[in-house]
Design an enzyme around this catalytic site. Structure first.
Site, PDB file in Angstrom:
ATOM      1  N   ASP A   1      57.521  45.018  29.099  1.00 31.82           N
ATOM      2  CA  ASP A   1      58.222  45.052  30.386  1.00 31.82           C
ATOM      3  C   ASP A   1      57.354  45.660  31.474  1.00 31.82           C
ATOM      4  O   ASP A   1      56.379  46.360  31.204  1.00 31.82           O
ATOM      5  CB  ASP A   1      59.538  45.837  30.268  1.00 31.82           C
ATOM      6  CG  ASP A   1      59.346  47.248  29.730  1.00 31.82           C
ATOM      7  OD1 ASP A   1      58.524  47.421  28.818  1.00 31.82           O
ATOM      8  OD2 ASP A   1      60.004  48.171  30.231  1.00 31.82           O
TER       9      ASP A   1
ATOM     10  N   GLU B   1      60.114  49.934  27.590  1.00 32.39           N
ATOM     11  CA  GLU B   1      59.444  51.226  27.758  1.00 32.39           C
ATOM     12  C   GLU B   1      59.754  51.848  29.103  1.00 32.39           C
ATOM     13  O   GLU B   1      59.917  53.052  29.219  1.00 32.39           O
ATOM     14  CB  GLU B   1      57.917  51.037  27.622  1.00 32.39           C
ATOM     15  CG  GLU B   1      57.115  52.343  27.628  1.00 32.39           C
ATOM     16  CD  GLU B   1      56.736  52.851  29.012  1.00 32.39           C
ATOM     17  OE1 GLU B   1      56.354  54.027  29.125  1.00 32.39           O
ATOM     18  OE2 GLU B   1      56.845  52.104  30.010  1.00 32.39           O
TER      19      GLU B   1
HETATM   20  C1  LIG Z   1      42.124  67.251  35.158  1.00 40.06           C
HETATM   21  C2  LIG Z   1      42.924  66.179  34.597  1.00 40.06           C
HETATM   22  C3  LIG Z   1      43.436  65.282  35.624  1.00 40.06           C
HETATM   23  C4  LIG Z   1      44.483  64.446  35.043  1.00 40.06           C
HETATM   24  C5  LIG Z   1      44.720  63.309  35.869  1.00 40.06           C
HETATM   25  C6  LIG Z   1      45.771  62.496  35.240  1.00 40.06           C
HETATM   26  C7  LIG Z   1      45.509  61.110  35.511  1.00 40.06           C
HETATM   27  C8  LIG Z   1      46.494  60.275  34.777  1.00 40.06           C
HETATM   28  C9  LIG Z   1      46.179  58.888  34.952  1.00 40.06           C
HETATM   29  C10 LIG Z   1      47.008  57.954  34.713  1.00 40.06           C
HETATM   30  C11 LIG Z   1      48.335  58.214  34.152  1.00 40.06           C
HETATM   31  C12 LIG Z   1      49.274  57.163  34.552  1.00 40.06           C
HETATM   32  C13 LIG Z   1      50.036  56.716  33.404  1.00 40.06           C
HETATM   33  C14 LIG Z   1      51.087  55.782  33.833  1.00 40.06           C
HETATM   34  C15 LIG Z   1      51.884  55.373  32.689  1.00 40.06           C
HETATM   35  C16 LIG Z   1      53.161  54.913  33.167  1.00 40.06           C
HETATM   36  C17 LIG Z   1      54.207  54.979  32.108  1.00 40.06           C
HETATM   37  C18 LIG Z   1      55.538  55.248  32.747  1.00 40.06           C
HETATM   38  O1  LIG Z   1      55.714  55.106  33.919  1.00 40.06           O
HETATM   39  N1  LIG Z   1      56.518  55.657  32.023  1.00 40.06           N
HETATM   40  C19 LIG Z   1      57.806  56.008  32.561  1.00 40.06           C
HETATM   41  C20 LIG Z   1      58.712  56.115  31.411  1.00 40.06           C
HETATM   42  C21 LIG Z   1      60.076  56.374  31.871  1.00 40.06           C
HETATM   43  S1  LIG Z   1      61.075  56.768  30.526  1.00 40.06           S
HETATM   44  C22 LIG Z   1      62.366  57.624  31.171  1.00 40.06           C
HETATM   45  C23 LIG Z   1      57.737  57.354  33.287  1.00 40.06           C
HETATM   46  O2  LIG Z   1      58.488  57.529  34.248  1.00 40.06           O
HETATM   47  O3  LIG Z   1      56.985  58.239  32.933  1.00 40.06           O
END
Ligand SMILES: CCCCCCCC/C=C\CCCCCCCC(=O)N[C@@H](CCSC)C(=O)O
Length: 816
Positions: A437, A501
């Site tokens: 999704d 997800e």
């Molecule tokens: C010194 C360290 C620095 C760290 C930087 C962090 C950088 C992170 C980079 C990317 C992370 C993004 C990941 C996105 C994944 C998205 C998944 C998502 O959105 N999941 C939802 C799930 C909802 S369930 C209720 C969410 O809201 O988290």
């Protein structure tokens, strides 16, 4: 004597400074890069996987959508039922579809907790009252004769009415009593005394008249028409837009045809007026919709971009009443005693299973059905004869789906579980996961359309490109390639693609994990989406960093509510619900949760990266024992780095007020915290209560999840080294370094914690700082080169993980 003491103190201080400085210098110059255990996987017999045109094409196809739209026009009942069927096929896909798009409660029965629904109903009382008052306005509107006058001047559109089927269900007789009866001014008779003229009024509006048949008027008019058991034979359906890949379900739907019906039906659609889209609603009932008969009502409501709450609420009340009444034989519904727009979906849903009702929730703009389309792309089909799921031969990954080494199971209708059978059962299996999704696109001011998969300057644009179809298709491409080259794994592995997800994975990943658990499967490690290869994101590191999430923050979503007496805006109290709540929110935002930097896996990030940093940073980062406070402060400056330092606070929704001269009796806000692994949900709530320090602010938990355990990133842990080595094999030539870290957002991994201790989160995406906002944001994209790297990353993971164990290449690095 005094001078002697001062001298001693100064000497001691100088000594301490000297020792500390020496320690700092020693640490700075003795930290060594961390170990890589796995031997590099050379470009061996199977070679490097090149992203040729076909591969890019397959990926593009997974991102593409076509738009199907229903133009303004009049449809007959069969056509409407076709449309309903089509929508049904969409809504039956994952519950998140409707949930995400129009914020209805989840539509599936198992999601509907009756108590919660009742609670929601309670919560909506204020709104329901308001709806009632808007009903009064509606009736007054009709009473004023505006609509009638307009219609009487109209040259009617002739309608094809099937007079053989005019019996309307008798459930409408007390409809208005149920819903409006508490206000004696509101009765069906308010509209007009002439039932027939009312009926024709509704039934014969021309398209030009629709601006006058405002949403406000439609509800009571329909009520009246229903009440009088009269013929309601023509209404308009205006521009409704859906998105889907294949059109066969809607083939040949004629446009602009008169609307006839076999038993009972109506459809309503808003008009565009002053660029505002008004409400939409429709109910189509098939023949035989009566008490005592099997009900067959499809209700179709759409919440939209309207700013006119009145319209939306009033029509929904009408629909709700209809549905409640129609469903009155259903125990659940009568027990719930639901009225009110927000409960409509639950109401319909609660009878869906028993009486073949199907909830249908659509948006007036595009519906984006990623999951469905993706399954289509894989040309998935149910082989009913063998009661097994199978795949057509001409699908995108024929070797994968035909291989005797691979079995595929469909979980919870839409999620997929692949088992790739290894020859050596002594080797513990592992698992790769991704999700099918995507999140919706709230606005489409992208540089390229979000669902067209256009390539611009080497980047494929599209929702899902980095979150996270590149993982799904990267894995399938790699596996297809390997199997084509006679790869026969020794180690069994699983591939799990969840379908929900983005709304917590409670159907997809949860059920996959449940199934694996029931089979007694324990995994060596699991790899899911996560941070990625970050360039320029982590302060002090000029090299790209392959950041692997070894833990995941928890979250708690809180509802903050304030209720006061409200009243007339000319005589306000000193404080309002809105003011009190705003103050609470301000307190939360100005008092962030304290830094807990260094107590979670983010410590490992800097331990791993210190040797790679430029001198000043290296000195600071390799001596965190001394510089924690300084580092923590610097990291707090940017949202991305702040996210690993503390539990974060995001105020995501705020609702209050309905009219300029009414003091809102009720105000509520939603606050979403992401919880650092060293804290708990309860810690967060305790902290918030203390900060808000106001008992008038009621705090309730909407949803929560404790932070996930920290997986080991020791050099002798197999899974960690597989991920690390594979990253270096693909991105090592940029000088990439790998470090463990904290995943600031959530993934499906929470569902797998019972079947493995070693969970790693890494997306094969090369990210610059400005790319971070592409997650769930505008211009989500991936370069074709990066997609090729993603495929090769999974190729290496599968190859590396097939070894029994990894041998050290260097000695272990030093602990900092
Ligand atoms: C010194 C360290 C620095 C760290 C930087 C962090 C950088 C992170 C980079 C990317 C992370 C993004 C990941 C996105 C994944 C998205 C998944 C998502 O959105 N999941 C939802 C799930 C909802 S369930 C209720 C969410 O809201 O988290």
């Amino acid at each position: 004597m005094g001078a002697e003491v001062i001298k001693q103190v100064v000497y001691t201080a100088m000594f301490v400074v000297l020792v500390v400085t020496a320690a700092v210098i020693v640490r700075t110059f003795t930290v060594k890069p961390r170990t890589i255990l796995a031997p590099p996987c050379t470009e061996d017999e199977s070679g490097f996987i090149r992203a040729d045109k076909e591969m890019i094409n397959r990926f593009q196809t997974s991102l593409k959508f076509e738009t199907i739209s229903w133009e303004p026009g009049v449809y007959n009942v069969e056509e409407l039922l076709n449309i309903q069927e089509f929508i049904k096929s969409l809504v039956n896909v994952p519950t998140f579809l409707a949930y995400n798009l129009i914020n209805l409660p989840p539509l599936k029965k198992e999601n509907v907790d009756c108590l919660r629904v009742i609670q929601e109903l309670e919560d909506m009382k204020a709104q329901i009252k308001y709806v009632s008052s808007s009903q009064l306005e509606l009736v007054n509107f009709v009473k004023s004769g505006k609509a009638i006058k307009r219609v009487s001047e109209t040259s009617f559109v002739s309608s094809q009415t099937d007079t053989a089927h005019h019996e309307l269900p008798d459930f409408t007789s007390d409809l208005l009593d149920d819903n409006l009866g508490h206000n004696p001014d509101i009765t069906p008779d308010c509209a007009t005394d002439d039932a027939d003229s009312n009926t024709s009024l509704v039934s014969t509006m021309s398209e030009e008249e629709l601006p006058y048949l405002t949403s406000n008027a439609v509800g009571p008019m329909l009520n009246v028409a229903q009440e009088r058991s009269s013929v309601l034979n023509t209404v308009k359906v205006k521009s409704r837009v859906f998105t889907r890949t294949d059109k066969h379900l809607l083939r040949d739907v004629p446009k602009h045809k008169p609307y006839s019906y076999t038993s009972y039906s109506y459809a309503l659609q808003s008009q565009r007026e002053h660029n505002q889209e008004y409400l939409i609603g429709s109910v189509v009932g098939k023949k035989g919709l009566q008490h005592g008969h099997k009900h067959s009502v499809n209700a179709n409501i759409s919440c939209q971009s309207t700013t006119d709450i009145q319209c939306r609420e009033s029509i929904n009340v009408v629909l709700t009443a209809q549905m409640n009444k129609a469903a009155s034989t259903s125990k659940e519904v009568s027990k719930m005693n639901c009225t009110g727009s927000n409960v409509l979906a639950s109401t319909i849903n609660s009878v869906a299973d028993k009486d073949n009702y199907r909830p249908i929730a659509i948006k007036s703009s595009k519906i984006l059905v990623t999951t469905l389309v993706l399954l289509d792309r894989l040309q998935f089909q149910l082989d009913t004869s063998s009661n097994q799921f199978g795949f057509k031969s001409k699908h995108a990954y024929p070797t994968v789906h035909k291989s005797p080494l691979v079995s595929v199971e469909v979980i919870a209708n839409y999620s997929l579980l692949y088992t790739v059978h290894g020859s050596n059962s002594a080797l513990k299996p592992y698992m790769l996961t991704g999700h099918l999704d995507v999140v919706p696109v709230p606005e489409d001011d992208w540089d390229a359309p979000p669902f067209a998969a256009e390539i611009k300057n080497g980047f494929i644009y599209g929702r899902g490109t980095i979150d996270d179809k590149h993982i799904v298709f990267g894995i399938l491409e790699a596996l297809e390639f390997l199997l084509k080259h006679d790869f026969k794994p020794e180690r069994t592995f699983y591939i799990g693609f969840g379908h929900d997800e983005e709304v917590a994975g409670e159907h997809g990943a949860f059920r996959i994990a449940e199934l694996l658990t029931s089979r007694g499967i324990h995994l060596d490690f699991l790899l899911d989406e996560g941070p990625g290869v970050l360039s320029g994101v982590i302060p002090g590191v000029s090299k790209p960093v392959g950041l692997v999430g070894c833990s995941e923050k928890g979250f708690v979503t809180l509802k903050l509510e304030v209720s006061t007496s409200g009243g007339h805006s000319s005589m306000p109290e000193k404080e309002s619900s809105i003011g009190i709540l705003a103050q609470a929110i301000t307190r939360l935002e100005t008092n962030p949760h304290p830094s807990v930097f260094g107590t979670g896996p983010e410590k490992g990030t800097f331990e791993h990266l210190a040797p790679e940093m430029n001198l000043p940073y290296k000195m600071v980062m390799s001596n965190l024992w001394l510089f924690y406070p300084l580092v923590s402060r610097v990291l707090s400056w940017k949202p991305s780095t702040n996210s690993i330092v503390r539990t974060t606070t995001a105020v995501t929704q705020f609702n209050a007020g309905i009219k300029p001269n009414i003091i809102a009796p009720h105000a509520e806000a939603i606050v979403n915290h992401r919880i650092h692994p060293s804290e708990t949900v309860q810690d967060v709530i305790d902290f918030d209560k203390k900060v808000i320090n106001d008992d008038r602010v009621k705090i309730t938990i909407i949803q929560s999840q404790e932070p996930l355990p920290v997986s080991s990133y020791d050099d002798d842990v197999f899974g960690w080294q597989i991920v690390k080595t594979s990253i270096l094999q693909v991105w090592g030539h940029y000088g990439t370094v790998v470090a463990p870290g904290l995943m600031p957002a959530n993934t499906d991994t929470r569902h797998y914690t019972e079947i493995t201790e070693n969970i790693y989160r890494f997306s094969p995406s090369f990210m610059l700082p400005e790319d971070l906002s592409r997650f769930h944001g505008r211009n989500e994209r991936i370069s074709t080169k990066n997609y090729e790297e993603a495929v090769n990353f999974f190729y290496h993971v599968i190859k590396n993980a097939d070894k029994a164990k990894l041998e050290p290449v260097h000695k272990h690095g030093e602990e900092l």
